[in-house]
Motif scaffolding. Structure first.
Motif, PDB file in Angstrom:
ATOM      1  N   TRP A  54      37.387  82.306  73.297  1.00  0.00           N
ATOM      2  CA  TRP A  54      37.112  83.731  73.136  1.00  0.00           C
ATOM      3  C   TRP A  54      36.616  84.378  74.426  1.00  0.00           C
ATOM      4  CZ3 TRP A  54      34.072  83.964  67.839  1.00  0.00           C
ATOM      5  CH2 TRP A  54      34.975  83.626  66.803  1.00  0.00           C
ATOM      6  N   ARG A  55      35.796  83.637  75.180  1.00  0.00           N
ATOM      7  CA  ARG A  55      35.226  84.240  76.385  1.00  0.00           C
ATOM      8  C   ARG A  55      36.317  84.648  77.367  1.00  0.00           C
ATOM      9  NH1 ARG A  55      29.799  80.634  77.855  1.00  0.00           N
ATOM     10  NH2 ARG A  55      28.560  81.313  76.035  1.00  0.00           N
ATOM     11  N   GLY A  56      37.303  83.774  77.535  1.00  0.00           N
ATOM     12  CA  GLY A  56      38.398  84.098  78.448  1.00  0.00           C
ATOM     13  C   GLY A  56      39.196  85.293  77.983  1.00  0.00           C
ATOM     14  N   VAL A  74      30.426  92.636  82.286  1.00  0.00           N
ATOM     15  CA  VAL A  74      31.435  91.769  81.678  1.00  0.00           C
ATOM     16  C   VAL A  74      30.764  90.550  81.042  1.00  0.00           C
ATOM     17  CG1 VAL A  74      33.387  90.245  82.138  1.00  0.00           C
ATOM     18  CG2 VAL A  74      33.311  92.531  83.167  1.00  0.00           C
ATOM     19  N   GLU A  75      29.837  89.927  81.762  1.00  0.00           N
ATOM     20  CA  GLU A  75      29.176  88.744  81.219  1.00  0.00           C
ATOM     21  C   GLU A  75      28.313  89.090  80.013  1.00  0.00           C
ATOM     22  OE1 GLU A  75      29.954  85.622  82.043  1.00  0.00           O
ATOM     23  OE2 GLU A  75      31.464  86.743  83.193  1.00  0.00           O
ATOM     24  N   ARG A  76      27.715  90.276  80.016  1.00  0.00           N
ATOM     25  CA  ARG A  76      26.962  90.704  78.825  1.00  0.00           C
ATOM     26  C   ARG A  76      27.881  90.823  77.621  1.00  0.00           C
ATOM     27  NH1 ARG A  76      25.754  94.930  75.622  1.00  0.00           N
ATOM     28  NH2 ARG A  76      27.244  96.337  76.643  1.00  0.00           N
ATOM     29  N   LEU A  77      29.046  91.400  77.818  1.00  0.00           N
ATOM     30  CA  LEU A  77      29.986  91.583  76.716  1.00  0.00           C
ATOM     31  C   LEU A  77      30.591  90.259  76.266  1.00  0.00           C
ATOM     32  CD1 LEU A  77      31.698  94.866  77.932  1.00  0.00           C
ATOM     33  CD2 LEU A  77      30.070  94.605  76.054  1.00  0.00           C
ATOM     34  N   ARG A  79      29.071  87.638  75.910  1.00  0.00           N
ATOM     35  CA  ARG A  79      28.109  87.085  74.950  1.00  0.00           C
ATOM     36  C   ARG A  79      27.954  87.974  73.716  1.00  0.00           C
ATOM     37  NH1 ARG A  79      25.535  86.469  79.903  1.00  0.00           N
ATOM     38  NH2 ARG A  79      24.219  88.304  79.497  1.00  0.00           N
ATOM     39  N   ALA A  80      27.944  89.291  73.923  1.00  0.00           N
ATOM     40  CA  ALA A  80      27.650  90.219  72.823  1.00  0.00           C
ATOM     41  C   ALA A  80      28.778  90.304  71.802  1.00  0.00           C
ATOM     42  CB  ALA A  80      27.360  91.616  73.381  1.00  0.00           C
ATOM     43  N   VAL A  81      30.023  90.257  72.265  1.00  0.00           N
ATOM     44  CA  VAL A  81      31.163  90.413  71.347  1.00  0.00           C
ATOM     45  C   VAL A  81      31.226  89.265  70.332  1.00  0.00           C
ATOM     46  CG1 VAL A  81      33.675  90.489  71.206  1.00  0.00           C
ATOM     47  CG2 VAL A  81      32.477  91.898  72.886  1.00  0.00           C
ATOM     48  N   PRO A  82      31.185  87.995  70.757  1.00  0.00           N
ATOM     49  CA  PRO A  82      31.170  86.912  69.762  1.00  0.00           C
ATOM     50  C   PRO A  82      29.928  86.939  68.871  1.00  0.00           C
ATOM     51  CG  PRO A  82      31.765  86.059  71.924  1.00  0.00           C
ATOM     52  CD  PRO A  82      31.278  87.459  72.125  1.00  0.00           C
ATOM     53  N   ILE A 287      38.061  90.220  71.196  1.00  0.00           N
ATOM     54  CA  ILE A 287      38.718  88.913  71.107  1.00  0.00           C
ATOM     55  C   ILE A 287      40.165  89.062  70.652  1.00  0.00           C
ATOM     56  CG2 ILE A 287      38.571  86.646  69.977  1.00  0.00           C
ATOM     57  CD1 ILE A 287      35.511  87.335  69.622  1.00  0.00           C
ATOM     58  N   HIS A 288      40.505  90.191  70.013  1.00  0.00           N
ATOM     59  CA  HIS A 288      41.881  90.404  69.556  1.00  0.00           C
ATOM     60  C   HIS A 288      42.856  90.459  70.727  1.00  0.00           C
ATOM     61  CE1 HIS A 288      40.697  92.374  65.480  1.00  0.00           C
ATOM     62  NE2 HIS A 288      40.927  91.091  65.364  1.00  0.00           N
ATOM     63  N   ARG A 289      44.086  90.040  70.466  1.00  0.00           N
ATOM     64  CA  ARG A 289      45.178  90.234  71.430  1.00  0.00           C
ATOM     65  C   ARG A 289      45.762  91.628  71.189  1.00  0.00           C
ATOM     66  NH1 ARG A 289      46.096  84.693  69.659  1.00  0.00           N
ATOM     67  NH2 ARG A 289      45.719  83.247  71.381  1.00  0.00           N
TER      68      ARG A 289
END
Length: 299
Positions: A54-56, A74-77, A79-82, A287-289
């Motif tokens: 997911w992170r990638g 970007v690094e905050r997101l 972590r925050a999105v998952p 995370i969606h394509r």
């Protein structure tokens, strides 16, 4: 396909996967609600996301549409999105606990008065939403206020998982309409009777028009707008915004989308969602394509 129709190796793999998931959920659901939700968010962010890739995907999606974001953001997101996704999943599986938590949450926005007026007139309404915050919050809160809300859902590929997934989302409220011919017939009957329908419309749909979303073409189904036009239903963008404590929500109903043509209306829905996501970047499912290219499984 139902379980008996699957090849034996596939059936065994699905059964084993579902057993592991059910066992994990059972353990999580044994905890008090105020603990299980943040715990599931932490596990999704710190354990599941790296393993599942997911992170990638979050990084690639952000680079595709927002290349000017700072590395720290970007690094905050990442972590925050998952974290939000994990919280959403266990909330949905929490059934009555989730409903009790959100049924009295604040509901605001110009679409609320329009929804109440439509109910008084017996006019159908489509609440168009997205994988943002926890999309089932609005359904639970509005059902608690007496609205007859049905929801369209997509069958999971794993039939063992699908069985308890449908039970879980049905515990939040019914009726539920499965994507497909039979579900569409039930959905149309519901709308014709003046019911309210909740639909998620932020997924990639192959063959659908490529409409702008965050400045890049994203294939987006026009079906929701087409239903609104065909059955003279209000089309109200509806979003559930997670609050700072990570457990509570505010439901926002935007002004109804004017009836014009399906593409114009769908573009307006995309614009409303983009505006909200920009204000709460960590709450949309990056995370969606969402921006697939032809022949590609990613952006």
């Amino acid at each position: 396909m139902s379980a008996p129709d699957l090849p034996l190796p596939t059936r065994l793999r699905y059964f084993a996967t579902n057993l592991a998931v059910r066992s994990f959920f059972g353990l999580a659901l044994s905890l008090p609600y105020r603990w299980r939700v943040p715990l599931m968010g932490w596990l999704a962010s710190r354990v599941i996301a790296p393993v599942a890739g997911w992170r990638g995907r979050v990084r690639r999606n952000l680079a595709h549409v927002m290349p000017d974001l700072t590395p720290n953001e970007v690094e905050r997101l990442v972590r925050a999105v998952p974290d939000n996704a994990g919280r959403t999943l266990i909330e949905i599986y929490s059934g009555p606990d989730f409903v009790n938590r959100v049924k009295d949450c604040p509901i605001e926005g110009p679409g609320l008065a329009a929804l109440e007026e439509a109910r008084a007139q017996g006019r159908p309404v489509i609440l168009v939403t997205a994988h943002f915050g926890n999309y089932d919050t609005a359904r639970a809160a509005l059902i608690a206020r007496g609205h007859n809300i049905g929801s369209l859902y997509r069958r999971m590929r794993n039939p063992y998982f699908n069985a308890h997934y449908v039970r879980s989302i049905s515990a939040i409220g019914t009726p539920m309409f499965e994507q497909g011919r039979r579900g569409m017939m039930q959905l149309v009957k519901h709308l014709r009777g003046g019911g309210v329908l909740g639909v998620l419309t932020d997924l990639y749909v192959g063959g659908a028009p490529a409409l702008p979303f965050f400045g890049q073409p994203a294939r987006t189904s026009l079906v929701t707008a087409e239903l609104a036009l065909k059955y003279d239903a209000l089309l109200i963008p509806t979003f559930s915004i997670r609050q700072a404590n990570g457990l509570d929500f505010v439901v926002r109903l935007e002004a109804p989308i004017p009836h014009t043509d399906p593409e114009t209306m769908t573009r307006a829905v995309n614009d409303e969602l983009e505006k909200l996501v920009r204000a709460h970047m960590g709450q949309w499912f990056w995370i969606h394509r969402r921006w697939k290219k032809a022949g590609s499984e990613d952006v």
